[in-house]
Design an enzyme around this catalytic site. Structure first.
Site, PDB file in Angstrom:
ATOM      1  N   GLU A  13       4.386  -0.594   1.510  1.00  0.00           N
ATOM      2  CA  GLU A  13       4.543  -0.953   0.089  1.00  0.00           C
ATOM      3  C   GLU A  13       4.495  -2.462  -0.143  1.00  0.00           C
ATOM      4  OE1 GLU A  13       8.206   0.520  -1.551  1.00  0.00           O
ATOM      5  OE2 GLU A  13       7.864   2.574  -0.936  1.00  0.00           O
ATOM      6  N   GLU A  16       0.823  -1.207   0.000  1.00  0.00           N
ATOM      7  CA  GLU A  16       0.000   0.000   0.000  1.00  0.00           C
ATOM      8  C   GLU A  16       0.854   1.254   0.000  1.00  0.00           C
ATOM      9  OE1 GLU A  16       0.812   1.499   2.996  1.00  0.00           O
ATOM     10  OE2 GLU A  16       1.788  -0.432   3.378  1.00  0.00           O
TER      11      GLU A  16
END
Lengths: 347, 347
Positions: B315, B172
């Site tokens: 991430e 994310e």
């Protein structure tokens, strides 16, 4: 054994500083890659480069038997040391699988097993004797034997360098070898064996209590002789532990980064660093062993291992796994964009 | 959102038992590979095979902005969400480097950023709005928006399956997203925000105190509406968090193994499992985030993550690293010799 006291190679301060500066401008919050950042920085300092990498690790497995096995301190019979050497050579052991997966060179050094072993491809016979002496009866090794064992480690490092390897991993095989490793750690760290003795390959409560007693008696018997790390190694150690200590010293002297595995190799690391503190600079630590004494040794070595997977296999297997982390740390360090490259707002 | 309640696929008990039996006869002391053993067994049960493997992981990065960023809870400005999407697409972000090293497919789903982004290769635009609403003023999402976000996750899983991927990782990007993630965890676990709120990308003490207060006020404001995991997601969450929760549910329903990353994805995992407990069967846990609330979430999910490297990047980066451990676990499981193969004496 004079060679063991020579200074280790010097880390490259300029490369370390350049690596730290680069980590600060990569596109991530400062410090957010945790130990992957510090590993990249350490490797940069060891390799003297802005772009550290691990291309070809060398895994040396040192095998040897132990007179102390006669005291019934292990869950496995001594014949297994030789059987596992054959398993390494055939590619069936955990470390064989890991070496293949990691594109590492694997070589076995037979430092002396209780049962004879036929010549095998991938195994160098450097047998010192058919195992060490029982340290409840006499010193585990003579001074000459201990020197011979240290030199086997040096030879392994020379072979690693000759083959262009850029990371040194020591593994070991030797039924009962958590007993001498624990005896060494207890002595060098002045810790009661009861606090750091574990179950090794899987002994029960009764055998564990016996193992603690054996270690206590061994230390007591030789107390007067245990005047230095190398004397402790000679009186309580084993051929493969001495070979590993010698290898670590030689690797540090040659400027070859070392990735330390678990319990046995950490006892060897402790001997190497207590004997020649400059060796510490070249050590990275792969994993926290499930063996209870390992945390105490890591603390003494000011080390925070990368992995904690509950492994307790030996053979260099924890280090074999951690190679992946070293490589990913280098990839991130070398390939990530900087804030400037990417045009990203840094706070 | 009815699809989210359908049962997950069933794990293969026979494969699990066969894998456990195989682990017991490999040439190592029982249990000595620690979590690498249990990972191989779990993957065998998920894949319904004796020989589990990870050939092609799919990494979906869900990006979205947060109305709550207006309250000054992050160290970075909101424009960075879009800048990082460009960095993912260009290959400069940590997860880009890891995806390449791991031979994983990386794809970005833009769920809605505050600033517009030009079309980019590797980025699918599924913008719901220019960020969520500020949850201090109203629900972060409407019910429709929350449904849309869950469906983006489902779409990502369908894409992963269509491309033959065998592991699903969600990453994310969303400035301020530790705030909604912490609000969700506080609510679903009934924990005071002060106990689990962390510094995210690196805020100071004053901002941390303010962040805790913002989370407390948000929960208080919507208390009556927070009657279920999905309502909590809608009122306090974010587009990318909802997309991840939807992806986990869809992956579990399709029988696609999931490797959970860190803080944000664990909050999404918590929503998914509280909403549909059968999803838990398909989850593996990559790493312990340095964010303080993560351990609380892992406990609630009965999870013991593989890595603890002090990472806190997001991430999907922790999962990107842990892929190596899954693969090595499979290699060891599949390639090690058994005691019988190797003619080794087992105790």
């Amino acid at each position: 054994m004079n060679w063991t006291l020579a200074s280790s190679a010097i880390l490259c301060t300029a490369s370390r500083e350049a690596a730290i500066a680069r980590q600060a401008v990569l596109t991530k919050p400062a410090g957010s890659l945790g130990q992957l950042e510090s590993i990249a920085v350490q490797l940069a300092a060891m390799q003297g480069t802005d772009a550290p990498s691990i291309q070809r690790p060398y895994i040396a497995i040192f095998a040897g038997d132990h007179g102390i096995a006669a005291e019934g301190v292990s869950a496995f019979p001594q014949v297994v040391t030789g059987e596992m050497i054959r398993n390494f050579a055939r590619g069936g052991a955990a470390i064989s699988v890991l070496a293949k997966a990691q594109n590492a060179l694997l070589h076995v050094y037979n430092c002396g097993t209780a049962y004879p072993i036929e010549p095998l491809t991938g195994v160098t016979d450097r047998s010192i004797a058919a195992g060490t002496f029982n340290f409840l009866q006499q010193a585990a090794m003579t001074e000459t034997q201990c020197s011979q064992a240290l030199a086997i480690g040096k030879e392994a490092v020379e072979n690693a360098l000759a083959q262009g390897c850029d990371l040194f991993i020591a593994g070991e095989m030797g039924i009962a070898n958590t007993t001498p490793a624990t005896a060494i750690a207890s002595t060098l760290l002045s810790v009661d064996p009861a606090q750091i003795t574990g179950r090794g390959t899987g002994i029960d409560d009764a055998v564990l209590a016996h193992k603690i007693e054996v270690i206590r008696q061994g230390i007591e018997r030789h107390q007067i002789a245990l005047t230095s790390p190398l004397r402790t190694l000679q009186y309580l150690g084993g051929f493969e532990i001495a070979a590993i200590a010698g290898a670590y010293i030689a690797a540090a002297q040659a400027g070859l980064p070392i990735l330390i595995d678990g319990f046995i190799s950490s006892a060897a690391a402790l001997v190497a660093v207590k004997h020649n503190p400059s060796v510490r600079d070249w050590m990275l630590f792969a994993h926290a062993s499930a063996e209870p004494g390992h945390a105490t040794m890591m603390q003494a070595l000011a080390a925070k291992p990368l992995l904690d997977l509950g492994m307790r296999l030996g053979e260099g297997s924890g280090a074999g796994v951690a190679i992946s982390l070293l490589r990913l740390a280098c990839d991130l360090h070398n390939q990530m964009a900087t804030f400037a490259d990417a045009g990203i707002s840094n706070n």
